[in-house]
Design a protein around this motif. Structure first.
Motif, PDB file in Angstrom:
ATOM      1  N   HIS A 185      54.858  46.053  -4.052  1.00 33.80           N
ATOM      2  CA  HIS A 185      53.908  46.190  -5.159  1.00 33.80           C
ATOM      3  C   HIS A 185      52.505  46.477  -4.635  1.00 33.80           C
ATOM      4  O   HIS A 185      51.804  47.360  -5.137  1.00 33.80           O
ATOM      5  CB  HIS A 185      53.903  44.913  -6.004  1.00 33.80           C
ATOM      6  CG  HIS A 185      52.653  44.718  -6.795  1.00 33.80           C
ATOM      7  ND1 HIS A 185      52.304  45.525  -7.862  1.00 33.80           N
ATOM      8  CD2 HIS A 185      51.645  43.814  -6.653  1.00 33.80           C
ATOM      9  CE1 HIS A 185      51.140  45.129  -8.348  1.00 33.80           C
ATOM     10  NE2 HIS A 185      50.723  44.098  -7.637  1.00 33.80           N
ATOM     11  N   GLN A 186      52.086  45.757  -3.600  1.00 31.38           N
ATOM     12  CA  GLN A 186      50.736  45.944  -3.068  1.00 31.38           C
ATOM     13  C   GLN A 186      50.594  47.297  -2.382  1.00 31.38           C
ATOM     14  O   GLN A 186      49.534  47.932  -2.461  1.00 31.38           O
ATOM     15  CB  GLN A 186      50.400  44.804  -2.106  1.00 31.38           C
ATOM     16  CG  GLN A 186      50.252  43.462  -2.811  1.00 31.38           C
ATOM     17  CD  GLN A 186      49.911  42.335  -1.861  1.00 31.38           C
ATOM     18  OE1 GLN A 186      49.955  42.490  -0.638  1.00 31.38           O
ATOM     19  NE2 GLN A 186      49.556  41.183  -2.405  1.00 31.38           N
ATOM     20  N   HIS A 187      51.646  47.753  -1.722  1.00 33.13           N
ATOM     21  CA  HIS A 187      51.600  49.070  -1.084  1.00 33.13           C
ATOM     22  C   HIS A 187      51.524  50.183  -2.128  1.00 33.13           C
ATOM     23  O   HIS A 187      50.764  51.147  -1.980  1.00 33.13           O
ATOM     24  CB  HIS A 187      52.825  49.264  -0.197  1.00 33.13           C
ATOM     25  CG  HIS A 187      52.961  50.658   0.358  1.00 33.13           C
ATOM     26  ND1 HIS A 187      52.025  51.227   1.184  1.00 33.13           N
ATOM     27  CD2 HIS A 187      53.925  51.594   0.177  1.00 33.13           C
ATOM     28  CE1 HIS A 187      52.402  52.454   1.498  1.00 33.13           C
ATOM     29  NE2 HIS A 187      53.555  52.706   0.895  1.00 33.13           N
ATOM     30  N   ALA A 202      61.110  37.664  -2.661  1.00 34.13           N
ATOM     31  CA  ALA A 202      59.815  37.687  -3.344  1.00 34.13           C
ATOM     32  C   ALA A 202      58.750  38.338  -2.464  1.00 34.13           C
ATOM     33  O   ALA A 202      57.910  39.099  -2.949  1.00 34.13           O
ATOM     34  CB  ALA A 202      59.400  36.267  -3.719  1.00 34.13           C
ATOM     35  N   ASN A 203      58.780  38.053  -1.172  1.00 32.25           N
ATOM     36  CA  ASN A 203      57.819  38.680  -0.256  1.00 32.25           C
ATOM     37  C   ASN A 203      58.012  40.191  -0.188  1.00 32.25           C
ATOM     38  O   ASN A 203      57.043  40.958  -0.127  1.00 32.25           O
ATOM     39  CB  ASN A 203      57.951  38.070   1.141  1.00 32.25           C
ATOM     40  CG  ASN A 203      57.305  36.705   1.249  1.00 32.25           C
ATOM     41  OD1 ASN A 203      56.354  36.409   0.530  1.00 32.25           O
ATOM     42  ND2 ASN A 203      57.821  35.868   2.135  1.00 32.25           N
ATOM     43  N   VAL A 204      59.279  40.634  -0.181  1.00 32.44           N
ATOM     44  CA  VAL A 204      59.568  42.077  -0.149  1.00 32.44           C
ATOM     45  C   VAL A 204      58.968  42.767  -1.366  1.00 32.44           C
ATOM     46  O   VAL A 204      58.299  43.803  -1.262  1.00 32.44           O
ATOM     47  CB  VAL A 204      61.091  42.326  -0.080  1.00 32.44           C
ATOM     48  CG1 VAL A 204      61.406  43.797  -0.328  1.00 32.44           C
ATOM     49  CG2 VAL A 204      61.638  41.897   1.279  1.00 32.44           C
ATOM     50  N   LEU A 205      59.202  42.184  -2.553  1.00 25.66           N
ATOM     51  CA  LEU A 205      58.682  42.788  -3.778  1.00 25.66           C
ATOM     52  C   LEU A 205      57.163  42.758  -3.819  1.00 25.66           C
ATOM     53  O   LEU A 205      56.521  43.713  -4.285  1.00 25.66           O
ATOM     54  CB  LEU A 205      59.240  42.049  -4.998  1.00 25.66           C
ATOM     55  CG  LEU A 205      60.742  42.219  -5.243  1.00 25.66           C
ATOM     56  CD1 LEU A 205      61.168  41.390  -6.449  1.00 25.66           C
ATOM     57  CD2 LEU A 205      61.107  43.674  -5.461  1.00 25.66           C
ATOM     58  N   LEU A 206      56.558  41.679  -3.316  1.00 28.95           N
ATOM     59  CA  LEU A 206      55.096  41.579  -3.316  1.00 28.95           C
ATOM     60  C   LEU A 206      54.498  42.612  -2.368  1.00 28.95           C
ATOM     61  O   LEU A 206      53.489  43.263  -2.702  1.00 28.95           O
ATOM     62  CB  LEU A 206      54.668  40.166  -2.925  1.00 28.95           C
ATOM     63  CG  LEU A 206      53.162  39.858  -2.977  1.00 28.95           C
ATOM     64  CD1 LEU A 206      52.569  40.229  -4.331  1.00 28.95           C
ATOM     65  CD2 LEU A 206      52.915  38.378  -2.669  1.00 28.95           C
ATOM     66  N   PRO A 233      52.761  38.074   2.567  1.00 29.00           N
ATOM     67  CA  PRO A 233      51.635  38.733   1.917  1.00 29.00           C
ATOM     68  C   PRO A 233      50.894  37.779   0.979  1.00 29.00           C
ATOM     69  O   PRO A 233      51.489  36.871   0.394  1.00 29.00           O
ATOM     70  CB  PRO A 233      52.300  39.866   1.127  1.00 29.00           C
ATOM     71  CG  PRO A 233      53.671  39.350   0.843  1.00 29.00           C
ATOM     72  CD  PRO A 233      54.058  38.543   2.046  1.00 29.00           C
ATOM     73  N   SER A 234      49.598  37.996   0.831  1.00 30.79           N
ATOM     74  CA  SER A 234      48.775  37.185  -0.070  1.00 30.79           C
ATOM     75  C   SER A 234      48.519  37.963  -1.355  1.00 30.79           C
ATOM     76  O   SER A 234      48.260  39.165  -1.317  1.00 30.79           O
ATOM     77  CB  SER A 234      47.437  36.836   0.594  1.00 30.79           C
ATOM     78  OG  SER A 234      47.643  36.088   1.776  1.00 30.79           O
ATOM     79  N   PRO A 235      48.590  37.301  -2.518  1.00 26.31           N
ATOM     80  CA  PRO A 235      48.354  38.001  -3.782  1.00 26.31           C
ATOM     81  C   PRO A 235      46.909  38.475  -3.899  1.00 26.31           C
ATOM     82  O   PRO A 235      45.988  37.845  -3.386  1.00 26.31           O
ATOM     83  CB  PRO A 235      48.678  36.944  -4.845  1.00 26.31           C
ATOM     84  CG  PRO A 235      48.522  35.630  -4.144  1.00 26.31           C
ATOM     85  CD  PRO A 235      48.922  35.873  -2.716  1.00 26.31           C
ATOM     86  N   ILE A 236      46.720  39.615  -4.546  1.00 28.48           N
ATOM     87  CA  ILE A 236      45.394  40.152  -4.800  1.00 28.48           C
ATOM     88  C   ILE A 236      44.774  39.403  -5.984  1.00 28.48           C
ATOM     89  O   ILE A 236      45.427  39.258  -7.023  1.00 28.48           O
ATOM     90  CB  ILE A 236      45.455  41.660  -5.112  1.00 28.48           C
ATOM     91  CG1 ILE A 236      46.143  42.405  -3.963  1.00 28.48           C
ATOM     92  CG2 ILE A 236      44.063  42.219  -5.351  1.00 28.48           C
ATOM     93  CD1 ILE A 236      45.456  42.272  -2.635  1.00 28.48           C
ATOM     94  N   PRO A 237      43.545  38.918  -5.877  1.00 28.62           N
ATOM     95  CA  PRO A 237      42.918  38.194  -6.992  1.00 28.62           C
ATOM     96  C   PRO A 237      42.864  39.046  -8.250  1.00 28.62           C
ATOM     97  O   PRO A 237      42.651  40.258  -8.203  1.00 28.62           O
ATOM     98  CB  PRO A 237      41.508  37.891  -6.456  1.00 28.62           C
ATOM     99  CG  PRO A 237      41.651  37.902  -4.968  1.00 28.62           C
ATOM    100  CD  PRO A 237      42.689  38.948  -4.671  1.00 28.62           C
TER     101      PRO A 237
END
Length: 208
Positions: free
Chosen positions: A126-128, A119-123, A86-90
């Motif tokens: 969080h985004q969902h 870290a990818n799982v948590l990201l 996943p890519s972080p949201i600006p």
């Protein structure tokens, strides 16, 4: 003279308790003890300040993933495409923090991507949850075989139902049973909740 732990570690910091072999949230002091709470909430426990230190990025990631997995159904409601990080949201501080943890995990990796995967799982979660982003669904079925990770030892543990004492994670059931016998002799408590945990690896099956 050792500086008091309350001055070394701020309240809310995730720390590692070497005696209990687990990560907890530092809540403050109670007499000579440091009070720690399980990540995600739960019953606090007393720790020897000498065995407590700030958790490493990998330990924080692992503890947060375990806490997220324990929440009712949250981690299983959306079939993520695990092949695409996943890519972080600006302009989102939480996304930035998790992306930084992923970068640190990647930099420290020693032929083990577990911390980066955590870290990818948590990201993704969080985004969902906070950005209502549902990552791309898997468009085709990929068969996997699940095997026990030969590089990681399984863990056995017993908890006394009467007083919440625990054997702590042990590498074999015999060690747990010896602890149960010893604890019963000392306390006359006879009921225990036992658990077993291992590490599994999913390997994609090559289609002929």
């Amino acid at each position: 003279m050792v500086e008091p732990i309350s001055k070394q570690i701020e309240q809310g910091t995730l720390v590692y308790d070497a005696s209990a072999n687990k990560v907890g949230e530092y809540r403050g002091k109670a007499g000579p003890y440091a009070m720690l709470r399980p990540v995600g909430g739960g019953r606090e426990w007393e720790a020897n300040p000498g065995s407590v230190r700030p958790a490493t990025p990998e330990e924080r990631l692992s503890a947060n993933v375990k806490a997220a997995n324990s929440r009712s159904g949250e981690g299983n409601s959306v079939p993520y495409d695990i092949s695409t990080p996943p890519s972080p949201i600006p302009d989102c501080p939480s996304c930035a923090d998790l992306a930084a943890l992923r970068h640190d995990a990647r930099a420290r990796a020693r032929n083990d991507g577990t911390a980066e995967t955590d870290a990818n799982v948590l990201l993704r979660r969080h985004q969902h949850r906070d950005h209502d982003i549902r990552h791309r669904r898997i468009s085709r079925f990929i068969p996997f075989a699940i095997t026990q990770d030969p590089g990681m030892e399984p863990e056995y543990e017993a908890h006394c139902v009467s007083c919440a004492a625990t054997s702590g994670p042990c590498p074999d059931p015999t060690t747990v049973e010896k602890w149960q016998h010893s604890h019963t002799q000392e306390t006359r408590h006879t009921r225990y909740r036992r658990s077993f945990a291992d590490y599994a690896v999913l390997e994609a099956q090559v289609q002929g």
